[in-house]
Write a protein that holds these residues in place. Sequence first.
Motif, PDB file in Angstrom:
ATOM      1  N   TRP A 177       0.840  -1.190   0.000  1.00 14.57           N
ATOM      2  CA  TRP A 177       0.000   0.000   0.000  1.00 14.57           C
ATOM      3  C   TRP A 177       0.880   1.247   0.000  1.00 14.57           C
ATOM      4  O   TRP A 177       1.839   1.338   0.748  1.00 14.57           O
ATOM      5  CB  TRP A 177      -0.890   0.032   1.242  1.00 14.57           C
ATOM      6  N   GLU A 206      -3.817  -0.902  -8.486  1.00 13.40           N
ATOM      7  CA  GLU A 206      -5.080  -0.191  -8.333  1.00 13.40           C
ATOM      8  C   GLU A 206      -4.799   1.209  -7.793  1.00 13.40           C
ATOM      9  O   GLU A 206      -3.957   1.392  -6.905  1.00 13.40           O
ATOM     10  CB  GLU A 206      -6.009  -0.935  -7.370  1.00 13.40           C
ATOM     11  N   TYR A 208      -6.624   4.653  -6.098  1.00 12.41           N
ATOM     12  CA  TYR A 208      -7.826   5.146  -5.424  1.00 12.41           C
ATOM     13  C   TYR A 208      -7.687   6.639  -5.140  1.00 12.41           C
ATOM     14  O   TYR A 208      -6.714   7.085  -4.522  1.00 12.41           O
ATOM     15  CB  TYR A 208      -8.036   4.412  -4.106  1.00 12.41           C
ATOM     16  N   GLY A 212     -12.926   7.301  -4.934  1.00 15.89           N
ATOM     17  CA  GLY A 212     -12.854   5.848  -5.018  1.00 15.89           C
ATOM     18  C   GLY A 212     -11.905   5.366  -6.103  1.00 15.89           C
ATOM     19  O   GLY A 212     -10.976   6.077  -6.505  1.00 15.89           O
ATOM     20  N   LEU A 213     -12.134   4.154  -6.580  1.00 17.55           N
ATOM     21  CA  LEU A 213     -11.255   3.529  -7.573  1.00 17.55           C
ATOM     22  C   LEU A 213     -11.245   4.334  -8.858  1.00 17.55           C
ATOM     23  O   LEU A 213     -12.299   4.651  -9.424  1.00 17.55           O
ATOM     24  CB  LEU A 213     -11.729   2.102  -7.845  1.00 17.55           C
ATOM     25  N   HIS A 249      -2.344   0.587  -4.663  1.00 16.48           N
ATOM     26  CA  HIS A 249      -2.343  -0.768  -4.117  1.00 16.48           C
ATOM     27  C   HIS A 249      -1.723  -1.706  -5.157  1.00 16.48           C
ATOM     28  O   HIS A 249      -2.231  -1.829  -6.264  1.00 16.48           O
ATOM     29  CB  HIS A 249      -3.772  -1.227  -3.800  1.00 16.48           C
ATOM     30  N   PRO A 302      -9.544   0.570   3.274  1.00 19.02           N
ATOM     31  CA  PRO A 302      -9.726  -0.489   2.285  1.00 19.02           C
ATOM     32  C   PRO A 302     -10.932  -1.398   2.536  1.00 19.02           C
ATOM     33  O   PRO A 302     -11.305  -2.177   1.670  1.00 19.02           O
ATOM     34  CB  PRO A 302      -8.428  -1.288   2.400  1.00 19.02           C
ATOM     35  N   GLU A 304     -15.049  -2.268   4.123  1.00 19.16           N
ATOM     36  CA  GLU A 304     -16.408  -1.914   3.725  1.00 19.16           C
ATOM     37  C   GLU A 304     -17.010  -0.829   4.612  1.00 19.16           C
ATOM     38  O   GLU A 304     -18.120  -0.359   4.355  1.00 19.16           O
ATOM     39  CB  GLU A 304     -17.299  -3.163   3.760  1.00 19.16           C
ATOM     40  N   SER A 332     -15.202   4.579   2.984  1.00 16.74           N
ATOM     41  CA  SER A 332     -14.785   3.259   2.522  1.00 16.74           C
ATOM     42  C   SER A 332     -14.369   3.286   1.052  1.00 16.74           C
ATOM     43  O   SER A 332     -15.087   3.814   0.198  1.00 16.74           O
ATOM     44  CB  SER A 332     -15.937   2.267   2.705  1.00 16.74           C
ATOM     45  N   GLY A 333     -13.175   2.755   0.762  1.00 15.64           N
ATOM     46  CA  GLY A 333     -12.698   2.674  -0.612  1.00 15.64           C
ATOM     47  C   GLY A 333     -12.272   3.988  -1.212  1.00 15.64           C
ATOM     48  O   GLY A 333     -12.086   4.091  -2.429  1.00 15.64           O
ATOM     49  N   THR A 335      -9.816   7.790  -0.785  1.00 13.45           N
ATOM     50  CA  THR A 335      -8.654   8.443  -0.188  1.00 13.45           C
ATOM     51  C   THR A 335      -9.068   9.782   0.402  1.00 13.45           C
ATOM     52  O   THR A 335      -9.732  10.578  -0.273  1.00 13.45           O
ATOM     53  CB  THR A 335      -7.556   8.652  -1.243  1.00 13.45           C
TER      54      THR A 335
END
Length: 509
Positions: A177, A206, A208, A212-213, A249, A302, A304, A332-333, A335
């Motif tokens: 990470w 991945e 973020y 989110g993503l 990630h 990272p 839920e 959640s998910g 930054t």
Amino acid sequence: MKRTTLSLIAGATALAAVTGFAALTAPDGTAAPEAKTTTRLPVERAGLVCPVPSTSEVAETLYTSYTPTGTGTGAGSAAGKAEPPTALLRTAAGATPSGGTGKTGKTPKAAKAPATVTAPGKPVTAEAEGASVPALTGSATGALAPGWTVQQTTVVPAGGARGLLGLGCGVPDTDFWFPAASTAKDRQDYVHLTNPDDTAAVADIELYGPEGLLKSQFTEGIPVPARSTVPVLLSTLTSEAGRKDVTVHVTTRSGRVGAAVAAADDKLGSDWIAPAADPASSAVLPGIPADATSVRLVAFAPGEEDADLKVQLVTASGTIVPAGADSLHVKSGMTAAADLPDLTRGAVGSLLLTPSDPKKPTPVVAALQVVRGKGANTEIAFIPATAAVSARATVADNRAKGSTLSLTAPGAEARVKVTASAGSAGGTPVSRTVTVKAGTTAVLTDLVPGGLKGSYALTVEPLSGGKVHAARTLALPEDGVPMFTVQTFVDDRGTVEVPSAHQDLGVLD
């Protein structure tokens, strides 16, 4: 006799040798005693990878290779055959950095001198210059394996990547990470993937952002050939470039890699972002310089659940809440980031993140972006969240002037032993026992080997009490620029836990 039976006998014999039971019966013919407790023994092999240090033609890199003393011999093999200890660094195939042309005409020397380490307790250094210095992979065996560390320190005096870049060469793994990365226009962030093994690895990346993503391309199934390195520019991986705060990630589908992010800011300077500690509900980010002019916290959740974090600064006199920045909400998910103005107020400190509600712990990863200096004379560094030192940790390449050690005990009072090794060109090691009061950060600037010549290593070993997190700041000012880098102390895993064993002659049936 069946092949399976032979394999079981061989496995039992090897385990017996490792745990100290080299025979099934004692010399007098009686049954050998059973091993009823778990044993910790020195590791017999350690591996590290060092990424390409720079793409600048004017870069100057110093490698420092070091193994601390006091872990046991660590020599020999599972079969009991003694072998000479080695600590070798080799060039990774295909490791010429992107953009590096090697116009200096100098042959990289990075793989030579670090390989000459012959005994624990004394650092060995090697220099390399220019843009054609390759990535390195290495291994240490026998007495040189437990705690083996290599520090890569690069000075780039001018250009877009100007700065002091420091990195402890990493242990190959499958999951990393990196909070505090960026795809902003004024940043050039490369994630370096280095494969030390003889088989290819396949990695996924991945990204973020605050929402989110990020939509990405070419981030899945990135091949990393055997014994090679692959630098990947983060801004080319997504159509959503221009993000100031990004969490990276890195995982592998097959094989393992070493990973680190090289971050260069057009205005602020450059440094490495080392991997952050594994996701946890609490985090310690140690060693914020006393004269930091800007501190930015970046965190990612990272799981839920959202994370609500209490933000505190651990100083020499106690734990305080930063004015106007006492908490951080991390969805959640996603930054999240927060500027922490006037954080240190002239004193070295460490940031402590804990759940706002202790009954609702939510794992996060975190890192700090720290700036020293003002105007055109600025420099940047990154401090990832780091786990407590459980047994021992070392950071090499310390200088007589410019090295600051920070020790933080966020909970109970702790006692640690700090050792300054012999110098790379001479000097006598010295040790000191330091008591870190509960909820404080202790700072050492004067622990230097007697008669020091060259650079030296600092080793931290907890003795009693609570958990301790540590970091080393190296400051090397140049032409008015307060160049610096911060390395956190990561447990060196110099010993391995060997499970209890007992005789089972049933395998012979």
